[in-house]
Structure formats: structure tokens, C-alpha cells
Scaffold this motif. Sequence first.
Motif, mmCIF file in Angstrom:
data_model
loop_
_atom_site.group_PDB
_atom_site.id
_atom_site.type_symbol
_atom_site.label_atom_id
_atom_site.label_comp_id
_atom_site.label_asym_id
_atom_site.label_seq_id
_atom_site.Cartn_x
_atom_site.Cartn_y
_atom_site.Cartn_z
ATOM 1 N N ASP A 28 17.557 77.170 -10.382
ATOM 2 C CA ASP A 28 17.895 77.067 -8.963
ATOM 3 C C ASP A 28 16.678 77.184 -8.044
ATOM 4 N N ASP A 36 21.513 79.571 -15.813
ATOM 5 C CA ASP A 36 21.076 80.187 -14.553
ATOM 6 C C ASP A 36 22.249 80.283 -13.572
ATOM 7 N N LYS A 52 25.511 83.661 -11.670
ATOM 8 C CA LYS A 52 26.031 83.962 -10.330
ATOM 9 C C LYS A 52 27.407 84.627 -10.400
ATOM 10 N N HIS A 106 20.108 88.949 -14.162
ATOM 11 C CA HIS A 106 18.723 88.515 -13.976
ATOM 12 C C HIS A 106 17.744 89.640 -14.319
ATOM 13 N N HIS A 109 14.053 80.177 -18.563
ATOM 14 C CA HIS A 109 14.632 81.199 -17.685
ATOM 15 C C HIS A 109 16.161 81.211 -17.802
ATOM 16 N N VAL A 168 18.869 84.142 -18.730
ATOM 17 C CA VAL A 168 19.910 84.554 -17.773
ATOM 18 C C VAL A 168 21.301 84.416 -18.404
#
Length: 450
Positions: free
Chosen positions: A133, A180, A184, A260, A282, A286
Motif C-alpha cells: 500500500d 498487506d 487491515k 504490522h 513485506h 504482514v
Amino acid sequence: MSMIDEAVQQADQTAAVLAQPGALSKLGDLFASCFPAASARLVADQRTWQVAGAAAQDSLTAAGVPQAEPFVLPGEPELYARYENVELVRQALAGGDAVAVAIGSGTLNDLVKRASDELGRRYAVVATAASMDGYTAFGASISRDGYKQTLDCPAPLLAVADYDIMAQAPSVMNASGYGDLLGKVVAGADWILADALGVEPIDATVWSLVQASLRSALSDPAGVKAGQAAAVAELSEGLVMSGLAMQAYHGSRPASGSEHLFAHLWEMEGLGVDLKPRRLSHGFKVGLGSIAMAALYELVLELDWSQIDPAAAARRWPSWSQRAALIETKFASSDLTVAALAQSQAKYVDAGAVEARLADLIAQWPALRQRLADQLLPAAELQTRLRTVGAPASPGDIGLTWAALRDTYSRAQLIRSRYTVLDLLAEAAELEPLADRLFEADGFWGRQRG
Ligand SMILES: [Zn+2]
């Protein structure tokens, strides 16, 4: 107005985002309106140049934008976001005054973002994969002195996300972006908790930029893996929205919680940095962090909080010097120890505040529990989706031992000042017992360990 256009209005660093199939053909016109009278310099690596270089050049030429010679880095070995490469890009750009147009994904975008800022310039990006993101976010994740850190720098002035190109990216890259974005789900739960306890109130506008479309953006992991246009477009849109939400909020809270922290710790310790042919991404870290935290949250939701005695927890709560002594034993690297001490001290509260916070939590638990349950997804569901999209879904997949994963539950909380459920559990003296339970024979990880 599109969802992304509305989000751009909330953001204060990025002036324009065009995210749609065929968007690259509009690069030239957008560049001319964002950077009037400027010339452009395309910065790519050999792989991304092959994917989008000629089309970017054509679009700029058609719009009458003068161009400096493109700067194309080698495609092999895989480019790494180390500070030496920032210097390399900066030196190349310093030879003229052209505005850089990064063509690439995470690493290339971060290098150009930071190098441009060091020259006092803004830049543009053409996204080539739905891999994270960071396209529309500020800050660059760069390894400096052997230690991965987020260096300050503004988001691009212009971002172009051509869904036709992104759908053709290697499926592992879009799987990374899926990981990623999956984070959220947990990040939202942590923010709900921080909001309820008065630590960090939810900004409703920013919240909806990330959360309103999150479930649909994550709904088709099989489609993302297959490179289906609609699925990759929804994922890309979710990632772009997440970056814009961070801009609007002036912080990463909307997009980053305890999941994260797991990823950052592994990143800072260099996990998977030598993997071939691709470094551990990454988003893959995550994703695994998200499973790990969703599993812990399941125990938090089952816990009988009415049995927790805030006064007793406050009596057990360590003084800052006791806590600092513990942190000193937790990290092999002295850089990490120094960072963890500063970050942990920034959020340290005394025993009286711990007691008050736990009493507050207990008083509002039934309603808060429901909010958290509505936000979260089961850990097993996250694991299935990550497997479906082609991402790692258990510690062995990313070269992590069971012991190291267990240890991450104890250490992740220490490396950032952000308040998450890990802090709540530490304050209630429940972090270690609950983490242990996950690894018992009938626990979420224990069952998989066999
Ligand atoms: Zn992220």
C-alpha cells in the motif's frame, strides 16, 4: 466522483491518482498538469521497463513533456531497498532537474520517493503490481546500517495505477499486496480498542477510507492468484485507498496495527532477506502476522474479563526501570534495543493508569467485544485465504521456527509506541499465558505443529 477521487481530496500530499484499466496512456497529460513546464525522467528496473517503459515514454511524448534519458537499473539480482541504492538514484537524478517518474513497485518506489525528497523534489509513480500500500503513502522503508527503518519523505504528487498492467504482474507480487491488505482487518480491531480506551480516537472519515471497501477488496483471493482483472482491480483499489488514508491521517494507524508489528520486527531482523529468487516480501510477513494476531484475538474475545482484577494487575505492573531491564534482554541488535527502549517508553504508563484502563475495559467489555467480533475474521479463514492467494500461511513457509513465532508475541509489542491489543494484554498480565495457549496441543498453532 470515484472513491479514490474522494480520498485524494482528504489527502494533502498527493494531487492526483488515476487508477483504472489503461491508465498508463493518460500519464503524459496528468504529468503535464501536476508538474507544469517540468521535464520527466523515467526510473525503472529492467523488468518494469519491459512492462511499462515504452508506453510511459509514448504517453509523455504525446503530451509534449520533455524527457531526460531513462534511468534503468538492473533487473537481476532483485533490487534491494538499501540506502546505498537511494544514493545511486539520487546521484543519477542530481545530474539534471527532471522530475522522476518511478515505474515499479515497493522497492523502486521507495528508492525514488526518498531520493527525490533528498533533492527537494516531488515525484510521480507508475504502479506495476498490487504488491503493497506504499504507492500513495508517505515514508520509505529502507535498510540503513543493516537495520530496516522507515525514512521520512512525502508521498508522490501523482500516482498512476494501470489495472491492466497490475493484473499481469507475477502472482506472488499481487499475493503480497493481498497479505498487506488483509492486515487491515486486525489493524482495524486494534484501532477500535485504542478508540474505546481513549488512547487514539477513531477518525470516522479516515476509517471508512480503509474499512468501507475492505471486505470486498479481499473477497476473491483465487481471482487475485489467477490474475483476473476484476479481482486485481479491487485489491489495487484497496491498497491505494489505504495509502491515501495514511496521508489523510498523517500517520499509519489506519493501515497498521499489531500484525504490522510482527512484520516490522521480522523485517528489522532481516528475515528472508537472502531468499532466492525473491526476498520475503513485506506483505507476506504482514499476512502471517495477521493470522497470528487473529488467533490471539480469538482468545481475547473468549476471555472472561470480569475475572480480571485491575488492582491486582496494577500491583504486578513493572516500573519503567524494570521494564527497560526486560527490553534490554529481548533483542540481539543494539540498534533495535535502543529503538525499542525509546518506543516502549513513549507509551509506558504507570500502575495507576493501568488499573484505570483495565477497569474501563471491563466496564465496556460486552459492547466492545461485539465491535471487535464484527471487525475480525477467524484466524483459520485468514490462513485459508492466504493459501488460496499463494502466500505463506504458516511460520515454516517463511523460515520461522515455532519458537521464534512464539517469541514474536512477546517482543512485537516493544518495538513501536502504537497501542494495540498486545499492550492491553501485557497490562492485564495475560499476554504470556494467552500466547502460550496458542502453542498448546489444542491451541491454534499447537494443532498445526502436530
Ligand atoms: Zn504494510
